[in-house]
Scaffold this motif. Structure first.
Motif, PDB file in Angstrom:
ATOM      1  N   UNK A 148       0.816  -1.211   0.000  1.00 48.29           N
ATOM      2  CA  UNK A 148       0.000   0.000   0.000  1.00 48.29           C
ATOM      3  C   UNK A 148       0.841   1.249   0.000  1.00 48.29           C
ATOM      4  N   UNK A 149       0.233   2.362  -0.394  1.00 47.63           N
ATOM      5  CA  UNK A 149       0.989   3.612  -0.483  1.00 47.63           C
ATOM      6  C   UNK A 149       1.141   4.230   0.904  1.00 47.63           C
ATOM      7  N   UNK A 150       2.195   5.019   1.067  1.00 44.47           N
ATOM      8  CA  UNK A 150       2.352   5.850   2.261  1.00 44.47           C
ATOM      9  C   UNK A 150       1.853   7.238   1.901  1.00 44.47           C
ATOM     10  N   UNK A 151       1.143   7.877   2.852  1.00 44.63           N
ATOM     11  CA  UNK A 151       0.658   9.237   2.598  1.00 44.63           C
ATOM     12  C   UNK A 151       1.555  10.252   3.277  1.00 44.63           C
ATOM     13  N   UNK A 152       1.607  11.435   2.688  1.00 44.37           N
ATOM     14  CA  UNK A 152       2.402  12.503   3.285  1.00 44.37           C
ATOM     15  C   UNK A 152       1.716  12.988   4.554  1.00 44.37           C
ATOM     16  N   UNK A 153       2.385  12.920   5.713  1.00 45.83           N
ATOM     17  CA  UNK A 153       1.734  13.300   6.974  1.00 45.83           C
ATOM     18  C   UNK A 153       1.272  14.758   6.982  1.00 45.83           C
ATOM     19  N   UNK A 197      12.368   6.245  -0.128  1.00 49.88           N
ATOM     20  CA  UNK A 197      12.323   6.061   1.331  1.00 49.88           C
ATOM     21  C   UNK A 197      11.164   6.840   1.941  1.00 49.88           C
ATOM     22  N   UNK A 198       9.976   6.768   1.349  1.00 53.71           N
ATOM     23  CA  UNK A 198       8.836   7.568   1.797  1.00 53.71           C
ATOM     24  C   UNK A 198       8.381   7.245   3.212  1.00 53.71           C
ATOM     25  N   UNK A 199       8.412   5.970   3.584  1.00 54.25           N
ATOM     26  CA  UNK A 199       7.985   5.583   4.930  1.00 54.25           C
ATOM     27  C   UNK A 199       8.913   6.130   5.999  1.00 54.25           C
ATOM     28  N   UNK A 200      10.216   6.098   5.726  1.00 53.32           N
ATOM     29  CA  UNK A 200      11.194   6.624   6.696  1.00 53.32           C
ATOM     30  C   UNK A 200      11.001   8.128   6.874  1.00 53.32           C
ATOM     31  N   UNK A 201      10.839   8.850   5.750  1.00 54.75           N
ATOM     32  CA  UNK A 201      10.641  10.302   5.831  1.00 54.75           C
ATOM     33  C   UNK A 201       9.348  10.614   6.570  1.00 54.75           C
ATOM     34  N   UNK A 202       8.283   9.868   6.258  1.00 52.66           N
ATOM     35  CA  UNK A 202       6.984  10.107   6.894  1.00 52.66           C
ATOM     36  C   UNK A 202       7.039   9.826   8.393  1.00 52.66           C
ATOM     37  N   UNK A 203       7.794   8.784   8.788  1.00 56.15           N
ATOM     38  CA  UNK A 203       7.833   8.420  10.213  1.00 56.15           C
ATOM     39  C   UNK A 203       8.495   9.504  11.055  1.00 56.15           C
ATOM     40  N   UNK A 204       9.436  10.238  10.462  1.00 57.88           N
ATOM     41  CA  UNK A 204      10.077  11.355  11.174  1.00 57.88           C
ATOM     42  C   UNK A 204       9.196  12.595  11.093  1.00 57.88           C
ATOM     43  N   UNK A 205       8.629  12.842   9.906  1.00 58.69           N
ATOM     44  CA  UNK A 205       7.768  14.001   9.699  1.00 58.69           C
ATOM     45  C   UNK A 205       6.508  13.928  10.566  1.00 58.69           C
ATOM     46  N   UNK A 206       5.967  12.720  10.758  1.00 56.20           N
ATOM     47  CA  UNK A 206       4.771  12.548  11.596  1.00 56.20           C
ATOM     48  C   UNK A 206       5.127  12.596  13.081  1.00 56.20           C
ATOM     49  N   UNK A 207       6.427  12.705  13.371  1.00 55.56           N
ATOM     50  CA  UNK A 207       6.950  12.763  14.739  1.00 55.56           C
ATOM     51  C   UNK A 207       6.702  11.476  15.522  1.00 55.56           C
ATOM     52  N   UNK A 208       6.643  10.356  14.824  1.00 53.12           N
ATOM     53  CA  UNK A 208       6.621   9.068  15.519  1.00 53.12           C
ATOM     54  C   UNK A 208       7.981   8.816  16.156  1.00 53.12           C
ATOM     55  N   UNK A 209       9.034   9.094  15.397  1.00 55.64           N
ATOM     56  CA  UNK A 209      10.416   8.845  15.827  1.00 55.64           C
ATOM     57  C   UNK A 209      11.280  10.043  15.440  1.00 55.64           C
ATOM     58  N   UNK A 210      12.397  10.264  16.180  1.00 58.78           N
ATOM     59  CA  UNK A 210      13.279  11.372  15.810  1.00 58.78           C
ATOM     60  C   UNK A 210      14.277  11.000  14.716  1.00 58.78           C
ATOM     61  N   UNK A 211      14.419   9.703  14.448  1.00 61.48           N
ATOM     62  CA  UNK A 211      15.465   9.227  13.536  1.00 61.48           C
ATOM     63  C   UNK A 211      14.940   8.105  12.653  1.00 61.48           C
ATOM     64  N   UNK A 212      15.386   8.108  11.411  1.00 59.61           N
ATOM     65  CA  UNK A 212      15.087   6.968  10.546  1.00 59.61           C
ATOM     66  C   UNK A 212      16.246   6.793   9.582  1.00 59.61           C
ATOM     67  N   UNK A 213      16.440   5.551   9.139  1.00 57.03           N
ATOM     68  CA  UNK A 213      17.431   5.306   8.091  1.00 57.03           C
ATOM     69  C   UNK A 213      16.707   5.021   6.783  1.00 57.03           C
ATOM     70  N   UNK A 214      17.304   5.512   5.702  1.00 59.80           N
ATOM     71  CA  UNK A 214      16.794   5.209   4.373  1.00 59.80           C
ATOM     72  C   UNK A 214      17.958   4.822   3.483  1.00 59.80           C
ATOM     73  N   UNK A 215      17.686   4.662   2.192  1.00 60.41           N
ATOM     74  CA  UNK A 215      18.777   4.461   1.242  1.00 60.41           C
ATOM     75  C   UNK A 215      18.512   5.375   0.055  1.00 60.41           C
ATOM     76  N   UNK A 216      19.585   5.830  -0.581  1.00 59.91           N
ATOM     77  CA  UNK A 216      19.489   6.840  -1.633  1.00 59.91           C
ATOM     78  C   UNK A 216      20.284   6.362  -2.840  1.00 59.91           C
ATOM     79  N   UNK A 217      19.577   6.059  -3.930  1.00 60.61           N
ATOM     80  CA  UNK A 217      20.214   5.584  -5.155  1.00 60.61           C
ATOM     81  C   UNK A 217      20.197   6.663  -6.230  1.00 60.61           C
TER      82      UNK A 217
END
Lengths: 474, 95
Positions: A135-140, A151-171
């Motif tokens: 399923x898609x992730x929505x912009x918080x 890495x939309x889920x990682x960005x959203x998890x920090x933006x939604x203030x669930x967590x202060x940190x997330x790791x992603x990967x950038x290609x």
């Protein structure tokens, strides 16, 4: 907004136990993430066990790690031992990681708590997190818009203030573009500075793990922990990693030269974004920076080059998904060849198939020279553009993306228009240099705008320095 | 311009099985992408060297040839779709 220090202070001053903190975070996620869908898998049991263990450690007066009790979200293409890892694909729906990625080992050692695995475009191929099997992730910040990707889920998890940190990967921009769309900080380090051991390979010569944070101080802290040589990664570079926190003590932009590449401000760039980036550039100039117009003449070829190089590497890397060793296997089959083809055809989504085919085509007999070899040569020209520019400037400033977060469904049916949304981030991966996206303001719809600061090889500390200056003077 | 035959050949090389509808879709999309990529032919690259990553001076990264025990054989086997406990099972290769 959560930061490492705000959480650590609560814990170390005994205002909250780690266990209660983590319980609250899961309550929050279980309520608000129903709609956002930033996580594919939550690691609640394991996280609460770790929290109880950390509480005991604290009450025993044992030494605590740099990330003591800090909740962190991990993109679902990074192996966390015994947890499910799907790469947002049906083909890995039930895969369990038999080992930890090097970055996970390092986080665990510093007493961080892994909250769960975040949603992404399937195998990190996409710019909107719409190609996920889960399923898609929505912009918080606006649920009708994408969070960016992959890495939309990682960005959203920090933006939604669930967590202060997330790791992603950038290609090709998969950390910076979602950071820009979600209004957080996202950094792609120099190729080779963060170990890729345990990161599922998409395009091995472009992939790099990097963090999402709410502040530059946190970026420095996490970078201190995850950077460094790793013998398990043959493309890990063995050089001394600076102490990024120490390097932030003297913020100084006086007489730093900032290059503004004409090619990144041409047609196609949203006017509101353009204006805000130029405001920031003027502000830096007023404070002593030297602004210089530069040219990166091969910029217009970066998307073409990228889609040949990345897809070619992907077609080879994804050959391992054949239904033999792990993952999904189609059962209704006659022979081994059909086992491969049916498994892959049912297991992969369309974007992944498209890239595998594009890559297979570029590498196939009769086309190799015209496509793959040609792209490798143009890649060198794109790299040389940056090498030449950095003889004259300390930083290059550009927008992170030509638009703000686009609407869900807007680009998904037109692959090429989706590819072009990475136009400002892709050349950085092709060259292998580091770059950050920092939030610099909002447009008239209150959607965040990201600015990209690109540095020379191994100049992460300098990038953080100028970013901190802008954060401080927001 | 790609043809359906080209798409079929690439799909077979990539070990993918496509429906007729998918072949049509990928034909249009890949054609679209490849004509965009044609842009690269604007640049003369006869005298240009191929890309080399910065920081790697064509050196080999060697490590001592030591046996290390990883002990996750069982965990690895748990991920396999079909095993007899010790070996991975696949369909008969030779009829």
């Amino acid at each position: 907004m959560k930061t490492i220090d705000s959480i650590k202070n609560l814990i170390l001053n005994k205002k909250i136990t780690v266990e209660n903190l983590i319980k609250k975070i899961f309550e929050d996620i279980e309520t608000r993430d129903k709609e956002i869908n930033s996580f594919i898998t939550l690691s609640k049991t394991k996280a609460l066990e770790k929290a109880a263990f950390l509480d005991k450690k604290l009450s025993n007066g044992e030494p605590v790690g740099e990330l003591f009790g800090i909740p962190i979200a991990i993109k679902d293409n990074i192996n966390v031992k015994n947890e499910r890892m799907t790469c947002a694909s049906k083909i890995l729906e039930n895969f369990r990681s038999p080992y930890n990625a090097t970055v996970i080992e390092k986080l665990e050692k510093e007493d961080a708590i892994i909250i769960g695995k975040t949603n992404m475009d399937e195998f990190a191929m996409g710019s909107s997190t719409e190609t996920s099997y889960f399923g898609i992730t929505k912009n918080p910040l606006d649920l009708s818009r994408v969070p960016g990707g992959s890495s939309g889920g990682s960005a959203a998890s920090v933006s939604a203030d669930f967590v202060p940190l997330a790791l992603g990967s950038d290609t090709g921009g998969s950390i910076r573009q979602p950071a820009s769309f979600c209004g957080v900080y996202g950094l792609k380090p120099t190729y080779g500075t963060v170990s890729r051991y345990g990161l599922v390979a998409f395009a091995s010569s472009l992939d790099q793990i990097g963090p999402f944070t709410n502040s530059i101080d946190d970026m420095a802290k996490i970078l201190n922990i995850i950077s460094g040589y790793d013998e398990k990664d043959s493309t890990s570079i063995n050089i001394k990693v600076p102490n990024f926190i120490e390097e932030l003590k003297n913020i100084d932009i006086k007489n730093k030269t900032i290059g503004i590449p004409d090619e990144f401000f041409k047609e196609g760039l949203d006017n509101e974004i353009k204006n805000i980036i130029f405001e920031k550039i003027e502000f830096l100039e007023k404070n002593g920076a030297i602004i210089k117009k530069i040219s990166l003449p091969h910029t217009e070829y970066s998307v073409s080059t990228y889609y040949i190089v990345a897809s070619s590497e992907a077609s080879a890397n994804l050959a391992r998904f054949d239904g033999v060793k792990y993952g999904f296997r189609e059962k209704n089959i006659k022979n081994l060849l059909e086992e491969y083809t049916k498994t892959r055809s049912i297991g992969f989504g369309n974007e992944v198939k498209r890239r595998i085919m594009l890559g297979t085509f570029s590498l196939s007999s009769g086309y190799y020279d015209a496509y793959y070899k040609k792209a490798q040569k143009v890649r060198n020209l794109i790299k040389q553009d940056f090498v030449n520019a950095f003889k004259e400037v300390d930083f290059i400033i550009t927008p992170t993306s030509p638009s703000i977060a686009f609407k869900i469904g807007e680009k998904i049916s037109d692959p090429l228009s989706m590819y072009l949304s990475d136009i400002y981030t892709i050349s950085v991966n092709l060259a292998g240099i580091p770059a950050i996206s920092i939030p610099v303001g909002k447009n008239s719809n209150s959607m965040p705008i990201g600015m990209q600061i690109i540095g020379n090889y191994f100049k992460e500390a300098e990038i953080l320095n100028i970013s901190k200056f802008l954060e401080f003077n927001k | 311009m790609l043809t359906i035959k080209d798409v079929e050949k690439v799909a077979s090389l990539a070990r993918l099985k496509l429906t007729d509808k998918e072949k049509e879709m990928f034909l249009t999309q890949l054609d679209n992408i490849l004509s965009y990529i044609e842009k690269l032919n604007e640049i003369k690259t006869d005298d240009v060297l191929e890309f080399k990553m910065e920081g790697f001076d064509n050196q080999n990264f060697m490590r001592p040839d030591e046996v290390k025990n990883y002990n996750f054989h069982e965990d690895l086997m748990k991920n396999a779709p079909s095993t007899d406990g010790k070996f991975l099972k696949v369909k008969k290769v030779i009829e």
